[in-house]
Design a protein around this motif. Structure first.
Motif, PDB file in Angstrom:
ATOM      1  N   SER A 176      36.342  88.271  39.515  1.00 55.29           N
ATOM      2  CA  SER A 176      37.715  88.275  40.017  1.00 55.29           C
ATOM      3  C   SER A 176      37.759  88.159  41.528  1.00 55.29           C
ATOM      4  CB  SER A 176      38.434  89.552  39.566  1.00 55.29           C
ATOM      5  OG  SER A 176      38.558  89.591  38.163  1.00 55.29           O
ATOM      6  N   TYR A 177      36.931  88.920  42.212  1.00 57.02           N
ATOM      7  CA  TYR A 177      36.953  88.870  43.671  1.00 57.02           C
ATOM      8  C   TYR A 177      36.405  87.556  44.206  1.00 57.02           C
ATOM      9  CZ  TYR A 177      38.696  93.560  44.574  1.00 57.02           C
ATOM     10  OH  TYR A 177      39.500  94.668  44.675  1.00 57.02           O
ATOM     11  N   GLN A 178      35.394  87.002  43.544  1.00 55.82           N
ATOM     12  CA  GLN A 178      34.901  85.699  43.971  1.00 55.82           C
ATOM     13  C   GLN A 178      35.975  84.632  43.779  1.00 55.82           C
ATOM     14  OE1 GLN A 178      31.646  84.667  45.386  1.00 55.82           O
ATOM     15  NE2 GLN A 178      32.087  86.774  45.935  1.00 55.82           N
ATOM     16  N   GLY A 179      36.649  84.678  42.646  1.00 58.30           N
ATOM     17  CA  GLY A 179      37.732  83.726  42.404  1.00 58.30           C
ATOM     18  C   GLY A 179      38.872  83.902  43.381  1.00 58.30           C
ATOM     19  N   ALA A 180      39.206  85.147  43.700  1.00 60.11           N
ATOM     20  CA  ALA A 180      40.300  85.415  44.636  1.00 60.11           C
ATOM     21  C   ALA A 180      39.976  84.896  46.030  1.00 60.11           C
ATOM     22  CB  ALA A 180      40.592  86.913  44.678  1.00 60.11           C
ATOM     23  N   CYS A 181      38.703  85.015  46.428  1.00 64.46           N
ATOM     24  CA  CYS A 181      38.292  84.478  47.728  1.00 64.46           C
ATOM     25  C   CYS A 181      38.508  82.967  47.784  1.00 64.46           C
ATOM     26  CB  CYS A 181      36.823  84.807  47.994  1.00 64.46           C
ATOM     27  SG  CYS A 181      36.491  86.510  48.460  1.00 64.46           S
ATOM     28  N   GLY A 182      38.090  82.283  46.724  1.00 65.69           N
ATOM     29  CA  GLY A 182      38.270  80.836  46.681  1.00 65.69           C
ATOM     30  C   GLY A 182      39.734  80.432  46.665  1.00 65.69           C
ATOM     31  N   PHE A 183      40.551  81.180  45.922  1.00 67.44           N
ATOM     32  CA  PHE A 183      41.989  80.893  45.829  1.00 67.44           C
ATOM     33  C   PHE A 183      42.633  81.033  47.205  1.00 67.44           C
ATOM     34  CE2 PHE A 183      45.707  81.753  42.654  1.00 67.44           C
ATOM     35  CZ  PHE A 183      46.506  80.851  43.345  1.00 67.44           C
ATOM     36  N   ILE A 190      46.176  84.639  52.757  1.00 72.76           N
ATOM     37  CA  ILE A 190      45.533  85.821  52.191  1.00 72.76           C
ATOM     38  C   ILE A 190      46.281  86.367  50.977  1.00 72.76           C
ATOM     39  CG2 ILE A 190      46.777  87.527  53.601  1.00 72.76           C
ATOM     40  CD1 ILE A 190      43.011  87.605  52.701  1.00 72.76           C
ATOM     41  N   SER A 191      47.517  85.904  50.757  1.00 68.44           N
ATOM     42  CA  SER A 191      48.359  86.482  49.695  1.00 68.44           C
ATOM     43  C   SER A 191      47.719  86.451  48.311  1.00 68.44           C
ATOM     44  CB  SER A 191      49.720  85.785  49.654  1.00 68.44           C
ATOM     45  OG  SER A 191      50.411  85.974  50.864  1.00 68.44           O
ATOM     46  N   PRO A 192      47.072  85.363  47.879  1.00 69.75           N
ATOM     47  CA  PRO A 192      46.448  85.397  46.555  1.00 69.75           C
ATOM     48  C   PRO A 192      45.386  86.483  46.434  1.00 69.75           C
ATOM     49  CG  PRO A 192      46.656  83.139  47.308  1.00 69.75           C
ATOM     50  CD  PRO A 192      46.998  84.002  48.477  1.00 69.75           C
ATOM     51  N   PHE A 193      44.636  86.711  47.496  1.00 68.73           N
ATOM     52  CA  PHE A 193      43.635  87.776  47.444  1.00 68.73           C
ATOM     53  C   PHE A 193      44.312  89.132  47.370  1.00 68.73           C
ATOM     54  CE2 PHE A 193      40.639  90.911  48.830  1.00 68.73           C
ATOM     55  CZ  PHE A 193      39.430  90.489  48.291  1.00 68.73           C
ATOM     56  N   GLY A 199      46.290  94.039  41.700  1.00 71.62           N
ATOM     57  CA  GLY A 199      46.163  94.127  40.246  1.00 71.62           C
ATOM     58  C   GLY A 199      44.883  94.821  39.821  1.00 71.62           C
ATOM     59  N   LEU A 200      43.784  94.534  40.528  1.00 71.57           N
ATOM     60  CA  LEU A 200      42.513  95.172  40.185  1.00 71.57           C
ATOM     61  C   LEU A 200      42.552  96.670  40.476  1.00 71.57           C
ATOM     62  CD1 LEU A 200      40.019  92.466  41.510  1.00 71.57           C
ATOM     63  CD2 LEU A 200      40.516  93.011  39.115  1.00 71.57           C
ATOM     64  N   ASP A 201      43.169  97.051  41.587  1.00 67.89           N
ATOM     65  CA  ASP A 201      43.262  98.470  41.911  1.00 67.89           C
ATOM     66  C   ASP A 201      44.096  99.220  40.867  1.00 67.89           C
ATOM     67  OD1 ASP A 201      41.704  98.094  44.124  1.00 67.89           O
ATOM     68  OD2 ASP A 201      43.293  98.445  45.602  1.00 67.89           O
ATOM     69  N   ASN A 202      45.162  98.584  40.386  1.00 69.32           N
ATOM     70  CA  ASN A 202      45.962  99.210  39.327  1.00 69.32           C
ATOM     71  C   ASN A 202      45.132  99.353  38.055  1.00 69.32           C
ATOM     72  OD1 ASN A 202      48.266  99.464  40.913  1.00 69.32           O
ATOM     73  ND2 ASN A 202      49.089  97.472  40.286  1.00 69.32           N
ATOM     74  N   HIS A 203      44.357  98.324  37.737  1.00 67.96           N
ATOM     75  CA  HIS A 203      43.517  98.381  36.541  1.00 67.96           C
ATOM     76  C   HIS A 203      42.479  99.492  36.658  1.00 67.96           C
ATOM     77  CE1 HIS A 203      39.802  97.181  34.332  1.00 67.96           C
ATOM     78  NE2 HIS A 203      40.671  97.042  33.355  1.00 67.96           N
TER      79      HIS A 203
END
Length: 213
Positions: A176-183, A190-193, A199-203
């Motif tokens: 997820s974090y690797q994908g978010a960096c690319g996005f 920075i908004s997509p990250f 979302g990850l912190d909530n999870h």
């Protein structure tokens, strides 16, 4: 009286300093332009060293690239993310801090458009060079294993639900974090990250035992 001059052997310390200087210049060039577009001339110019020194220490551009992954990119991931995660007793808090640290890095001036060194090389080289693929897989596997080990410690201490699949969660977070960096890099924003991190912190809170939620 004639004096005979002899060349002085290069000391081990000088040789190591030369090698480190080349590695640093190569890392910066690869981070800016990718491996395939990286210019040996630019690396030599930045380092102030010769092509002979480069080939003496690394043998080829490919060998230099492999060394950058092993000796610059891997230690960077360990220092910024893995060591700091291990230092936190609560793995859920540790993962939150990991995401925050990644965002802080991306928010540094000029870094967002350059992206994550690991993600950049995975995207560029994993499909075309087995040596790069194996070395990058080693970094991602260590990242995943470190998180999984932390989650299992959390389960043993009652901080993480006992039914959580530590390996699956670790894979999910690294991917997820690797994908978010690319996005974020692609968006120049920075908004997509930030959205992914939120979302990850909530999870993460759902991984706690009910009495701790």
């Amino acid at each position: 009286m004639n004096q005979t001059t002899t060349s002085q052997p290069v000391s081990r310390r000088d040789a190591e300093a030369t090698r480190e200087t080349l590695l640093e210049a190569a890392f910066n060039e690869m981070y800016m332009n990718g491996f395939r577009a990286a210019s040996l001339e630019a690396i030599l110019s930045a380092s102030g060293l010769t092509k002979g020194a480069l080939y003496h220490h690394f043998g080829s551009k490919q060998g230099l690239g492999y060394a950058v992954v092993e000796e610059r990119v891997k230690p960077l991931v360990r220092e910024r993310y893995l060591d700091t995660f291990r230092a936190v007793a609560d793995p859920i808090e540790g993962l939150k801090r990991m995401g925050a640290r990644m965002q802080q890095e991306l928010e540094r001036e000029g870094i967002l458009l350059m992206g994550c060194p690991v993600n950049n090389l995975v995207t560029e080289m994993s499909g075309v060079d087995e040596g790069f693929r194996r070395r990058l897989a080693g970094i991602l596997d260590e990242w995943k294993a470190t998180i999984a080990e932390g989650l299992r410690r959390g389960q043993a201490s009652g901080l993480v639900r006992s039914d959580v699949d530590a390996e699956a969660v670790a894979t999910f977070y690294v991917a997820s974090y690797q994908g978010a960096c690319g996005f974020a890099k692609n968006a120049h924003d920075i908004s997509p990250f930030e959205a992914c991190r939120s979302g990850l912190d909530n999870h993460l809170e759902s991984l706690r035992p009910k009495e701790r939620q």
